[in-house]
Scaffold this motif. Sequence first.
Motif, short mmCIF file in Angstrom:
data_model
loop_
_atom_site.label_atom_id
_atom_site.label_comp_id
_atom_site.label_asym_id
_atom_site.label_seq_id
_atom_site.Cartn_x
_atom_site.Cartn_y
_atom_site.Cartn_z
N UNK A 47 -5.52 -0.35 -13.58
CA UNK A 47 -5.28 1.16 -13.10
C UNK A 47 -6.78 1.58 -12.97
N UNK A 48 -6.90 2.38 -11.94
CA UNK A 48 -8.23 3.23 -11.77
C UNK A 48 -8.46 4.45 -12.47
N UNK A 49 -9.36 5.02 -12.79
CA UNK A 49 -9.44 6.44 -13.31
C UNK A 49 -9.47 7.54 -12.48
N UNK A 50 -8.52 8.38 -12.44
CA UNK A 50 -8.52 9.51 -11.65
C UNK A 50 -9.04 10.96 -12.10
N UNK A 79 7.02 9.31 -2.08
CA UNK A 79 7.11 9.07 -3.49
C UNK A 79 5.48 8.87 -3.80
N UNK A 80 4.99 9.37 -4.89
CA UNK A 80 3.52 9.11 -5.43
C UNK A 80 2.69 10.10 -4.66
N UNK A 81 2.77 10.59 -3.39
CA UNK A 81 1.87 11.67 -2.91
C UNK A 81 2.45 12.65 -3.25
N UNK A 82 3.64 13.14 -2.93
CA UNK A 82 4.36 14.49 -2.76
C UNK A 82 4.71 14.59 -4.49
N UNK A 152 1.08 18.03 -3.09
CA UNK A 152 0.74 16.94 -3.49
C UNK A 152 0.81 16.55 -5.25
N UNK A 153 0.85 15.50 -5.87
CA UNK A 153 0.95 15.29 -7.11
C UNK A 153 -0.48 15.41 -7.77
N UNK A 159 1.57 18.42 0.34
CA UNK A 159 1.86 16.91 0.70
C UNK A 159 2.36 16.77 2.22
N UNK A 160 2.14 15.77 2.90
CA UNK A 160 2.62 15.73 4.07
C UNK A 160 3.61 14.77 4.09
#
Length: 440
Positions: A47-50, A79-82, A152-153, A159-160
């Motif tokens: 994983x990467x840190x957000x 799924x994931x962006x929304x 967006x999440x 979200x688009x």
Amino acid sequence: MAHKKKLPLDPVTVTIESLSHDGRGVSHVNGKVVFIDEALPGETLEFVYTDSRKDYAEGRVVNLLSRSEHRVEPACPHFGSCGGCSFQHVDDAEQINFKEDLLRDQFRRIGKLEIPQIWEALTGPHWGYRSKARMGVKWVAKKNRVLVGFRERRNPFLAEIDSCKVMNPIVGEKLIALGEMIAGLTVKDKIPQIEVAIGDKECVLAFRVLEPPTDADKQQLREFAHQHQLSICLQPKGPDTIMPLDGEPEVIPSYALAEQGVKFNFRPAMFTQVNYQINQKMVTRALEALELTKDDRVLDLFCGLGNFTLPLATQAGQVVGVEGDLPLVKHARENAKLNNLDNVEFHVADLTKDLKDQPWSKQKFTKVLLDPSRAGASEVLHNLKHWRPERIVYVSCNPSTLARDAGILVNELGYKLVKAGVMDMFPQTAHVESIALFVK
């Protein structure tokens, strides 16, 4: 957001230990807890840190090294962006298991209670179930398009998205068409949101407008409404200003509970349950658990539009519904008339305050139903000492406040927890709707 700069850029390898209450994978790196979107227990991944705070960090998966047997491909391309869904990567049965485990865990940790019997989960359609929503609208000049949908999440931006698979398809499959129509209006940048209210037969979209649309705008809205067989209203200010387009009839959405023979009219911005199939099963379960007879006087607290009150009145002798929101109570009274139910009365009261002086509160009740908001019902519970019901059904949209209140009912007020269970009101999301039965 200066602290974002300091985040380590390299992926970190971890194994996921458990799921958090909002459905994220939990792991630890150097003793600090990390919540990772779309990660499942047992999976090893990079994983990467957000984000990184003092006592926790957040991340997202960049590479799965091992897959959970419960992982499925998300059905929706957004799924994931929304941010509307958080659980599409989990198979349907495991979503229920997670919610049941969470319920047990919250009862243990917060209520200090074991659930003696888990009620079989109430399940229904996994997609296209959502009949109420507040959608954001945003004119994006750079893209020359109007976005319609959800944020967006973990982001304030819309979200688009082209479609929404959990929304009733009458709206969920028309987001592009809606956006294109709005892009042709002179007020395209003055519409921040659309309230979606879908009844059993009718669909109403209430457009929040910060400036009055021109006659040409209204004509475009009217044509879109006719073409797609829905009703469009304008909302210049608060929810009580929602009005049909000039010259169009007012369409009043309604839903029926066929098993109890009750019908409800509602206004677009009013609170109703989003999932009609689960709502029907939930009402039926609540009524069965209360074991009603014509000798019962039932109190329905946080009653809203009367979603439980009116069905209760078809089986009990006398029902009293109490709710803090006056417009909802007025509507509930109208719905009681609509259904020719004369053994039911509604009162407006702030249920977080002292109720001693309320005439209805001085009475006794044999059964009580509670359906509070996320904050739960702790302030109202001490009144049960006076009402002395023999059965209580508690419907909850937040397992942690249900667990807290269950602790009060059992450990302080002498009730016994008989059973509790989850209802799959919001598939593909981590929201948990639950129900519990207490007996004196």
